[in-house]
Design a protein around this motif. Sequence first.
Motif, PDB file in Angstrom:
ATOM      1  N   GLU A  80      48.535  46.746  33.582  1.00  0.00           N
ATOM      2  CA  GLU A  80      49.034  47.000  34.948  1.00  0.00           C
ATOM      3  C   GLU A  80      47.943  46.285  35.845  1.00  0.00           C
ATOM      4  OE1 GLU A  80      49.294  51.268  35.807  1.00  0.00           O
ATOM      5  OE2 GLU A  80      51.082  51.479  34.258  1.00  0.00           O
ATOM      6  N   ARG A  81      46.588  46.420  35.472  1.00  0.00           N
ATOM      7  CA  ARG A  81      45.569  45.701  36.086  1.00  0.00           C
ATOM      8  C   ARG A  81      45.931  44.258  36.418  1.00  0.00           C
ATOM      9  NH1 ARG A  81      40.835  43.485  33.644  1.00  0.00           N
ATOM     10  NH2 ARG A  81      39.312  42.851  35.082  1.00  0.00           N
ATOM     11  N   LEU A  82      46.519  43.451  35.740  1.00  0.00           N
ATOM     12  CA  LEU A  82      46.952  42.121  35.547  1.00  0.00           C
ATOM     13  C   LEU A  82      47.982  41.999  36.545  1.00  0.00           C
ATOM     14  CD1 LEU A  82      44.852  39.833  34.720  1.00  0.00           C
ATOM     15  CD2 LEU A  82      44.375  41.820  33.634  1.00  0.00           C
ATOM     16  N   GLU A  83      48.966  42.724  36.049  1.00  0.00           N
ATOM     17  CA  GLU A  83      50.331  42.792  36.560  1.00  0.00           C
ATOM     18  C   GLU A  83      50.527  43.034  38.089  1.00  0.00           C
ATOM     19  OE1 GLU A  83      52.750  45.096  34.097  1.00  0.00           O
ATOM     20  OE2 GLU A  83      52.379  43.707  32.193  1.00  0.00           O
ATOM     21  N   ASP A  84      49.539  43.797  38.373  1.00  0.00           N
ATOM     22  CA  ASP A  84      49.595  43.993  40.025  1.00  0.00           C
ATOM     23  C   ASP A  84      49.010  42.959  41.022  1.00  0.00           C
ATOM     24  OD1 ASP A  84      50.102  46.804  39.479  1.00  0.00           O
ATOM     25  OD2 ASP A  84      48.235  47.490  39.716  1.00  0.00           O
ATOM     26  N   LEU A  85      48.240  41.878  40.186  1.00  0.00           N
ATOM     27  CA  LEU A  85      47.828  40.802  40.868  1.00  0.00           C
ATOM     28  C   LEU A  85      49.204  39.813  41.238  1.00  0.00           C
ATOM     29  CD1 LEU A  85      44.688  39.955  38.804  1.00  0.00           C
ATOM     30  CD2 LEU A  85      44.797  41.113  40.989  1.00  0.00           C
ATOM     31  N   MET A  86      50.148  40.036  40.733  1.00  0.00           N
ATOM     32  CA  MET A  86      51.474  39.080  40.910  1.00  0.00           C
ATOM     33  C   MET A  86      52.001  39.257  42.387  1.00  0.00           C
ATOM     34  SD  MET A  86      51.945  37.075  38.369  1.00  0.00           S
ATOM     35  CE  MET A  86      53.641  36.746  38.392  1.00  0.00           C
ATOM     36  N   PHE A  87      51.648  40.644  42.743  1.00  0.00           N
ATOM     37  CA  PHE A  87      52.132  40.951  44.088  1.00  0.00           C
ATOM     38  C   PHE A  87      51.050  41.045  45.226  1.00  0.00           C
ATOM     39  CE2 PHE A  87      54.141  43.380  40.491  1.00  0.00           C
ATOM     40  CZ  PHE A  87      55.504  42.884  40.775  1.00  0.00           C
ATOM     41  N   LEU A  88      50.125  40.307  44.873  1.00  0.00           N
ATOM     42  CA  LEU A  88      49.121  40.194  45.904  1.00  0.00           C
ATOM     43  C   LEU A  88      49.670  39.154  47.097  1.00  0.00           C
ATOM     44  CD1 LEU A  88      45.943  39.011  44.222  1.00  0.00           C
ATOM     45  CD2 LEU A  88      46.074  40.865  45.615  1.00  0.00           C
ATOM     46  N   GLN A  89      49.208  39.843  48.446  1.00  0.00           N
ATOM     47  CA  GLN A  89      49.718  39.035  49.571  1.00  0.00           C
ATOM     48  C   GLN A  89      48.425  38.129  49.890  1.00  0.00           C
ATOM     49  OE1 GLN A  89      52.337  39.435  51.253  1.00  0.00           O
ATOM     50  NE2 GLN A  89      52.988  40.626  49.804  1.00  0.00           N
ATOM     51  N   VAL A  90      48.664  36.755  49.456  1.00  0.00           N
ATOM     52  CA  VAL A  90      47.651  35.674  49.514  1.00  0.00           C
ATOM     53  C   VAL A  90      48.139  34.737  50.570  1.00  0.00           C
ATOM     54  CG1 VAL A  90      46.944  35.998  47.032  1.00  0.00           C
ATOM     55  CG2 VAL A  90      48.705  34.354  47.531  1.00  0.00           C
ATOM     56  N   ASP A  91      46.885  34.202  50.998  1.00  0.00           N
ATOM     57  CA  ASP A  91      47.217  33.039  51.858  1.00  0.00           C
ATOM     58  C   ASP A  91      47.322  31.795  51.370  1.00  0.00           C
ATOM     59  OD1 ASP A  91      45.128  30.851  52.723  1.00  0.00           O
ATOM     60  OD2 ASP A  91      44.188  32.377  54.101  1.00  0.00           O
ATOM     61  N   ASP A  92      48.209  31.021  52.047  1.00  0.00           N
ATOM     62  CA  ASP A  92      48.646  29.660  51.449  1.00  0.00           C
ATOM     63  C   ASP A  92      47.322  28.965  51.025  1.00  0.00           C
ATOM     64  OD1 ASP A  92      51.031  30.182  52.020  1.00  0.00           O
ATOM     65  OD2 ASP A  92      50.992  29.270  53.950  1.00  0.00           O
ATOM     66  N   GLU A  93      46.095  29.047  51.420  1.00  0.00           N
ATOM     67  CA  GLU A  93      45.050  28.318  50.912  1.00  0.00           C
ATOM     68  C   GLU A  93      44.478  28.547  49.584  1.00  0.00           C
ATOM     69  OE1 GLU A  93      43.298  25.731  53.001  1.00  0.00           O
ATOM     70  OE2 GLU A  93      45.180  25.763  53.977  1.00  0.00           O
ATOM     71  N   MET A  94      44.825  29.657  49.098  1.00  0.00           N
ATOM     72  CA  MET A  94      44.504  30.527  47.871  1.00  0.00           C
ATOM     73  C   MET A  94      45.190  29.726  46.912  1.00  0.00           C
ATOM     74  SD  MET A  94      43.784  34.429  46.971  1.00  0.00           S
ATOM     75  CE  MET A  94      43.151  34.760  45.257  1.00  0.00           C
ATOM     76  N   LYS A  95      44.384  29.385  45.732  1.00  0.00           N
ATOM     77  CA  LYS A  95      44.951  28.970  44.621  1.00  0.00           C
ATOM     78  C   LYS A  95      45.310  30.069  43.571  1.00  0.00           C
ATOM     79  CE  LYS A  95      44.935  23.879  43.837  1.00  0.00           C
ATOM     80  NZ  LYS A  95      44.372  23.037  42.787  1.00  0.00           N
ATOM     81  N   PHE A  96      46.405  29.992  42.844  1.00  0.00           N
ATOM     82  CA  PHE A  96      46.493  31.221  41.763  1.00  0.00           C
ATOM     83  C   PHE A  96      47.028  30.668  40.762  1.00  0.00           C
ATOM     84  CE2 PHE A  96      49.473  34.768  40.141  1.00  0.00           C
ATOM     85  CZ  PHE A  96      48.372  35.461  39.993  1.00  0.00           C
ATOM     86  N   ILE A  97      46.138  30.929  39.486  1.00  0.00           N
ATOM     87  CA  ILE A  97      46.462  30.397  38.246  1.00  0.00           C
ATOM     88  C   ILE A  97      47.120  31.720  37.404  1.00  0.00           C
ATOM     89  CG2 ILE A  97      45.881  29.367  36.002  1.00  0.00           C
ATOM     90  CD1 ILE A  97      43.659  27.555  37.756  1.00  0.00           C
ATOM     91  N   ASN A  98      48.183  31.560  37.004  1.00  0.00           N
ATOM     92  CA  ASN A  98      48.876  32.703  36.496  1.00  0.00           C
ATOM     93  C   ASN A  98      48.919  32.570  34.752  1.00  0.00           C
ATOM     94  OD1 ASN A  98      50.703  34.554  35.426  1.00  0.00           O
ATOM     95  ND2 ASN A  98      52.323  34.023  36.668  1.00  0.00           N
ATOM     96  N   GLU A  99      48.245  33.304  34.342  1.00  0.00           N
ATOM     97  CA  GLU A  99      48.389  33.164  32.727  1.00  0.00           C
ATOM     98  C   GLU A  99      48.429  34.807  32.086  1.00  0.00           C
ATOM     99  OE1 GLU A  99      46.849  30.235  29.432  1.00  0.00           O
ATOM    100  OE2 GLU A  99      45.286  31.431  30.087  1.00  0.00           O
ATOM    101  N   ILE A 100      49.422  35.383  32.920  1.00  0.00           N
ATOM    102  CA  ILE A 100      49.786  36.789  32.476  1.00  0.00           C
ATOM    103  C   ILE A 100      50.623  36.734  31.513  1.00  0.00           C
ATOM    104  CG2 ILE A 100      50.765  38.958  33.460  1.00  0.00           C
ATOM    105  CD1 ILE A 100      49.325  38.326  36.404  1.00  0.00           C
TER     106      ILE A 100
END
Length: 463
Positions: free
Chosen positions: A240-260
């Motif tokens: 759950e700790r990792l899966e919750d990150l999938m629903f982050l409200q992130v700004d367009d500038e932020m890079k997200f590398i998903n290895e969930i």
Amino acid sequence: MADAPDFQTTEEGRQYENEIMAFLSGEKKDYPNYFGGLKIASGHEFNIYSPIDPTIQYGIFQEPESGTMTEAVSAALKAYESWCIKPIEERARYFQALPGVFRAKRLNYAAAITVSSGMVREDALAEVDAAIEAIEKILEDAKTVGRRRSIGVWAIISAHNSPFASPIASAVAAMVAGNTVVMNPSKYCPMPAHMFYNLMEKYQLPDGVLNLIVDRKEYSTEELANDMRVMGLVATGSGERLEDLMFLQVDDEMKFINEIKGMNPALVYRPSDMKATVKNIIDSAFSYTGQRLYSCSKVIITRDDQAKFTEVLAEYMKDLRVDDPVNDTTYTGPLINMENAEKFKNKAMELLPYTIAKASPVSKDLPENYVSPIAVTGLDFDDDLNFMDSGLPILNVCVVDSVDAMFEALEDTECGLSAGIFTKDSKLIDRFNSEVDVPLKYINESSRKLKPAYVAVLENYFK
């Protein structure tokens, strides 16, 4: 724990077990948090116990005070000012010795991974080897990448699924690219990240370039992920700790590398060797008790293959041995914690009418987080196990009527990081390669051979 050498069949096994015994018989270290080169002790300690045995305490960790994560990001941001302007060749030199050190102390690192995560030797060594390979690739790429802009502070949030290779490779890639890093590993097995931090301290990495916070209550994970000063985030693992990150409200500038972790499903259609296929499926599904980043939790087959597949699966699974992971004769060890074990036992009871195969019974002498993996089939259409990964050693065998239906079922699956196919039909393999969009694919082999996909690509850590 096993007594050497009774349960070891190789010289490497005996050396590995000696490393584990030396580690466990040593003084229990106090592991602080780190930011800006400072050791941060809150005075609020918590003990870490091995999933192998709840009586094995291997470290004392400091619970961070409120605001510690904010301070860690501030330290990383301050260090970024001078780190990002260093030439990439100079940055890379700080990490040049890592592959050689990991090779020289390969069994020592594998022993630490086993104690903290419960992996058997093969999987623990694979973690070390994957880290070596990833770092060598990053360092090689650094020679040819040219002048590129870094982006700032990276958060690396990881779980037990790959406690060494994935977070360390991502940290090295981010730092070589000119970024600074805040690592936030799993509270269940933080030691591999600490070993990496201590090594970088030895190689005099400038203060604040690498920061490390472990939090028993895990409040700081959300605090880190939501810090607007963080410009890149790696999420690697399951839960759950990792899966919750999938629903982050992130700004367009932020890079997200998903290895969930996802279901890492596999298609099976008229394979050339059903026994070899089933062995590879079992390996894909149940090595490290189904907890690897690439563990397969769903197989899709046609009715024509169902009877033979099920027969061979039941035959092979009954011989799987769940035991102390230090023993050479063990196939797989424990789940990472009692909470997951309780979830598994409740789910296994619920799935009894659908269970078609089960590993050998677990000895009553073992702790309760040792469980026997199961395979099920015929679940109700809307059952979550048809679509979402559970992170538990449960393999769902989904039976369909046609090849087209196989691909439709795959399309409805949360694949995650990979998908596989087992068939002798070259045209079907071509279709699989052209239609299935996943980071990694495994074809007529176990997903156990797959290694962290995104995190070791240096290109991902630049603007």
